[in-house]
Design a protein around this motif. Structure first.
Motif, PDB file in Angstrom:
ATOM      1  N   ARG A   1      -9.182  25.219  32.489  1.00 50.58           N
ATOM      2  CA  ARG A   1      -9.352  26.391  31.621  1.00 50.58           C
ATOM      3  C   ARG A   1      -8.504  27.519  32.188  1.00 50.58           C
ATOM      4  NH1 ARG A   1     -15.926  26.192  31.762  1.00 50.58           N
ATOM      5  NH2 ARG A   1     -16.158  24.051  31.001  1.00 50.58           N
ATOM      6  N   PRO A   2      -7.967  28.373  31.330  1.00 49.49           N
ATOM      7  CA  PRO A   2      -7.060  29.414  31.822  1.00 49.49           C
ATOM      8  C   PRO A   2      -7.722  30.467  32.699  1.00 49.49           C
ATOM      9  CG  PRO A   2      -7.530  29.707  29.479  1.00 49.49           C
ATOM     10  CD  PRO A   2      -8.084  28.375  29.868  1.00 49.49           C
ATOM     11  N   ASP A   3      -9.046  30.630  32.576  1.00 46.17           N
ATOM     12  CA  ASP A   3      -9.719  31.701  33.318  1.00 46.17           C
ATOM     13  C   ASP A   3     -10.722  31.194  34.351  1.00 46.17           C
ATOM     14  OD1 ASP A   3     -11.500  30.652  31.515  1.00 46.17           O
ATOM     15  OD2 ASP A   3     -12.300  32.590  30.849  1.00 46.17           O
ATOM     16  N   THR A   4     -10.684  29.895  34.661  1.00 45.27           N
ATOM     17  CA  THR A   4     -11.677  29.298  35.566  1.00 45.27           C
ATOM     18  C   THR A   4     -10.979  28.418  36.591  1.00 45.27           C
ATOM     19  OG1 THR A   4     -13.275  29.262  33.747  1.00 45.27           O
ATOM     20  CG2 THR A   4     -13.817  27.952  35.686  1.00 45.27           C
TER      21      THR A   4
ATOM     22  N   HIS B   1     -20.627  33.201  33.389  1.00 44.17           N
ATOM     23  CA  HIS B   1     -19.233  32.787  33.588  1.00 44.17           C
ATOM     24  C   HIS B   1     -19.042  32.267  34.999  1.00 44.17           C
ATOM     25  CE1 HIS B   1     -14.893  33.054  34.243  1.00 44.17           C
ATOM     26  NE2 HIS B   1     -14.801  32.890  32.937  1.00 44.17           N
TER      27      HIS B   1
ATOM     28  N   PRO C   1      -7.352  27.975  42.282  1.00 42.81           N
ATOM     29  CA  PRO C   1      -7.563  29.058  41.317  1.00 42.81           C
ATOM     30  C   PRO C   1      -7.057  28.669  39.935  1.00 42.81           C
ATOM     31  CG  PRO C   1      -5.683  29.561  42.731  1.00 42.81           C
ATOM     32  CD  PRO C   1      -6.290  28.296  43.265  1.00 42.81           C
ATOM     33  N   PRO C   2      -7.390  29.438  38.915  1.00 38.90           N
ATOM     34  CA  PRO C   2      -6.922  29.129  37.555  1.00 38.90           C
ATOM     35  C   PRO C   2      -5.400  28.991  37.507  1.00 38.90           C
ATOM     36  CG  PRO C   2      -8.552  30.889  37.497  1.00 38.90           C
ATOM     37  CD  PRO C   2      -8.242  30.645  38.937  1.00 38.90           C
ATOM     38  N   GLY C   3      -4.944  27.959  36.805  1.00 33.96           N
ATOM     39  CA  GLY C   3      -3.523  27.757  36.630  1.00 33.96           C
ATOM     40  C   GLY C   3      -2.825  27.058  37.779  1.00 33.96           C
TER      41      GLY C   3
ATOM     42  N   GLY D   1     -17.240  30.751  38.288  1.00 31.14           N
ATOM     43  CA  GLY D   1     -15.905  30.929  38.830  1.00 31.14           C
ATOM     44  C   GLY D   1     -15.126  29.640  38.869  1.00 31.14           C
TER      45      GLY D   1
ATOM     46  N   ARG E   1     -12.363  32.160  45.763  1.00 34.62           N
ATOM     47  CA  ARG E   1     -11.940  32.999  44.633  1.00 34.62           C
ATOM     48  C   ARG E   1     -11.231  34.254  45.123  1.00 34.62           C
ATOM     49  NH1 ARG E   1     -16.643  35.088  40.799  1.00 34.62           N
ATOM     50  NH2 ARG E   1     -17.154  36.137  42.771  1.00 34.62           N
TER      51      ARG E   1
END
Length: 211
Positions: A89-92, A5, A139-141, A7, A117
């Protein structure tokens, strides 16, 4: 890239245009070849970073990474915004790294992405001169909101991005001028750049001997 996964999805913009690296004072063919070698070494190192999933934005010929289209119509920041939307992506997180980093060490990229991060905010790394930007993260979002171009470090700072003041000389060492190239060689360039520079030097010696 290694690891399950990453970051960040890391965008590396690459163009082959007639004005590529014009400040190096070389013939167009040599400049284009150097720009490609720089990108090959930068992408190779980035793909060794477990925190980065690498995509090339634009001309991915000869580069070991998937390509995204350049939808900027000549505007680098627009191209990066569109590419970032494609890979969101919501988590990356999303990041941009410039391609003219022939000395790049994967560990230094990892240190920078890890710090970004942990910061949980838009961050950037300035170039060796302190005026340009070699890495921008979000960061994500959070929108990437790139401001590359003249005086980009100041513009990223003004936009609210946090400057990461890290000891990462290979990530900061971009190459635009003959002095930059000399500094990069002293720091240690990657295999593709080293082979090309040796070939150019050999060709010039041969030309001189024939005169």
């Amino acid at each position: 890239m290694t690891g399950a996964h990453p970051g960040f999805v890391l965008l590396v913009p690459v163009k082959s245009t007639a004005d590529a690296k014009s400040r190096l004072g070389l013939a167009l063919e040599e400049r284009l070849a150097l720009r490609r070698a720089f990108a090959q070494d930068a992408v190779t190192a980035a793909r060794q970073c477990a925190l980065a999933e690498v995509y090339v934005v634009g001309d991915a010929a000869g580069l070991d990474a998937p390509a995204l289209p350049d939808e900027g119509r000549g505007d680098l920041n627009q191209a990066l915004r569109r590419a970032a939307e494609r890979v969101a992506r919501p988590d990356t997180g999303t990041a941009v790294m410039l391609a003219d980093l022939p000395c790049l060490c994967a560990d230094e990229l990892a240190v920078s992405l890890s710090a970004a991060r942990d910061a949980g905010a838009r961050c950037f790394v300035a170039d060796a001169a302190g005026t340009g930007t070699t890495l921008l993260t979000a960061p994500p979002g959070t929108p990437l909101d790139p401001h590359f171009g003249t005086d980009s470090a100041r513009r990223h700072r003004t936009s609210g991005a946090l400057e990461l003041e890290l000891a990462v000389p290979t990530l900061r060492r971009d190459v635009d001028t003959p002095d930059d190239l000399t500094a990069a060689r002293a720091l240690g360039v990657g295999r593709h750049t080293a082979v090309l520079l040796d070939g150019l030097a050999t060709g010039r010696r041969g030309d001189a001997e024939r005169r």
